[in-house]
Scaffold this active site. Structure first.
Site, PDB file in Angstrom:
ATOM      1  N   GLN A  83       3.440   9.964   0.442  1.00 18.41           N
ATOM      2  CA  GLN A  83       4.687   9.207   0.587  1.00 18.41           C
ATOM      3  C   GLN A  83       5.621   9.382  -0.603  1.00 18.41           C
ATOM      4  O   GLN A  83       6.803   9.047  -0.509  1.00 18.41           O
ATOM      5  CB  GLN A  83       4.390   7.715   0.803  1.00 18.41           C
TER       6      GLN A  83
ATOM      7  N   CYS B 260       5.626   0.327   7.368  1.00 20.15           N
ATOM      8  CA  CYS B 260       5.314   1.437   6.473  1.00 20.15           C
ATOM      9  C   CYS B 260       6.562   1.779   5.680  1.00 20.15           C
ATOM     10  O   CYS B 260       7.662   1.815   6.242  1.00 20.15           O
ATOM     11  CB  CYS B 260       4.877   2.641   7.317  1.00 20.15           C
ATOM     12  N   LEU B 261       6.383   2.032   4.383  1.00 22.41           N
ATOM     13  CA  LEU B 261       7.526   2.383   3.530  1.00 22.41           C
ATOM     14  C   LEU B 261       8.230   3.642   4.026  1.00 22.41           C
ATOM     15  O   LEU B 261       9.413   3.837   3.768  1.00 22.41           O
ATOM     16  CB  LEU B 261       7.059   2.597   2.084  1.00 22.41           C
TER      17      LEU B 261
ATOM     18  N   HIS C  47      -4.701   2.414   7.639  1.00 20.77           N
ATOM     19  CA  HIS C  47      -3.291   2.843   7.622  1.00 20.77           C
ATOM     20  C   HIS C  47      -3.059   3.858   6.499  1.00 20.77           C
ATOM     21  O   HIS C  47      -2.462   4.916   6.725  1.00 20.77           O
ATOM     22  CB  HIS C  47      -2.394   1.611   7.443  1.00 20.77           C
ATOM     23  N   GLU C  48      -3.538   3.543   5.292  1.00 17.86           N
ATOM     24  CA  GLU C  48      -3.273   4.424   4.144  1.00 17.86           C
ATOM     25  C   GLU C  48      -4.055   5.733   4.255  1.00 17.86           C
ATOM     26  O   GLU C  48      -3.532   6.800   3.928  1.00 17.86           O
ATOM     27  CB  GLU C  48      -3.586   3.709   2.823  1.00 17.86           C
TER      28      GLU C  48
ATOM     29  N   GLY D  26       0.852  -1.183   0.000  1.00 21.52           N
ATOM     30  CA  GLY D  26       0.000   0.000   0.000  1.00 21.52           C
ATOM     31  C   GLY D  26       0.882   1.225   0.000  1.00 21.52           C
ATOM     32  O   GLY D  26       2.026   1.174   0.465  1.00 21.52           O
TER      33      GLY D  26
ATOM     34  N   HIS E 162      -2.421   8.364   6.340  1.00 19.62           N
ATOM     35  CA  HIS E 162      -1.372   9.158   5.681  1.00 19.62           C
ATOM     36  C   HIS E 162      -1.939  10.466   5.120  1.00 19.62           C
ATOM     37  O   HIS E 162      -1.240  11.478   5.073  1.00 19.62           O
ATOM     38  CB  HIS E 162      -0.748   8.367   4.520  1.00 19.62           C
TER      39      HIS E 162
HETATM   40 NI    NI Z   1       2.399   3.705   5.493  1.00 21.63          NI
END
Ligand code: NI
Length: 180
Positions: free
Chosen positions: A52, A100-101, A142-143, A47, A146
């Site tokens: 990001q 998370c990235l 989660h997304e 995701g 962001h």
């Molecule tokens: Ni994330």
């Protein structure tokens, strides 16, 4: 189409509230979404949210395709979701070890709602309305966080359950073994 650098925790861009998309089906929007997919695939993510890659607009993508190496894992349809709105369906929560990235190498135990409905648009402006449970619901929370400037470490209730993935390996295995 390009893999873009992933913005990491500490960068103020990740703390902003992102702006809604007003125009759908534009070349710019499609190009941005392609870059999000390219970046997510290049980094082995499941995701990613537009902030990001440094774009503060309300776009998320997520999905978990069937994997023969993990036959037990849940499948989540690959989805582009724009201007998402979530409605929590009940109080039931679960805890999950998230990654998370933008927080590379780390994991944390995060409480999330287990059942929700979400609404939003695809890249062409078609409406998407779904109910999601379990891992699917966790990914969407989660997304979407962001887009509101929230990273998962801010959701952790017990900071002892946060750290580097390598150091946490045994703890995470023990946690999921206990849950079965
Ligand atoms: Ni994330």
């Amino acid at each position: 189409m390009a893999v873009r650098p992933v913005v990491r925790i500490g960068d103020p861009k990740l703390l902003q509230v992102s702006a809604p998309i007003k125009e759908f089906d534009t070349p710019e929007l499609h190009a941005l979404i392609t870059d999000m997919f390219d970046t997510m695939h290049a980094t082995d993510g499941i995701g990613i949210a537009a902030p990001q890659i440094g774009v503060n607009q309300r776009i998320i993508i997520f999905g978990l395709e069937p994997d023969p190496r993990r036959p037990d894992s849940e499948v989540v349809p690959t989805t582009v979701l724009i201007n998402p709105e979530l409605s929590i369906l009940n109080d039931e929560r679960c805890e999950n070890w998230e990654a998370c990235l933008s927080v590379p190498g780390m994991r944390g135990l995060v409480p999330r709602y287990l059942h929700l409905a979400y609404k939003g648009y695809d890249a062409k402006g078609n409406i998407i309305e779904r109910e999601a449970h379990g891992f699917h619901a966790i990914m969407v929370q989660h997304e979407t966080d962001h887009l509101d400037g929230i990273l998962y470490p801010q959701r952790i209730e017990n900071m002892q359950m946060f750290g580097f993935e390598e150091e946490l390996r045994e703890t995470i295995i023990a946690f999921y073994t206990q849950q079965k």
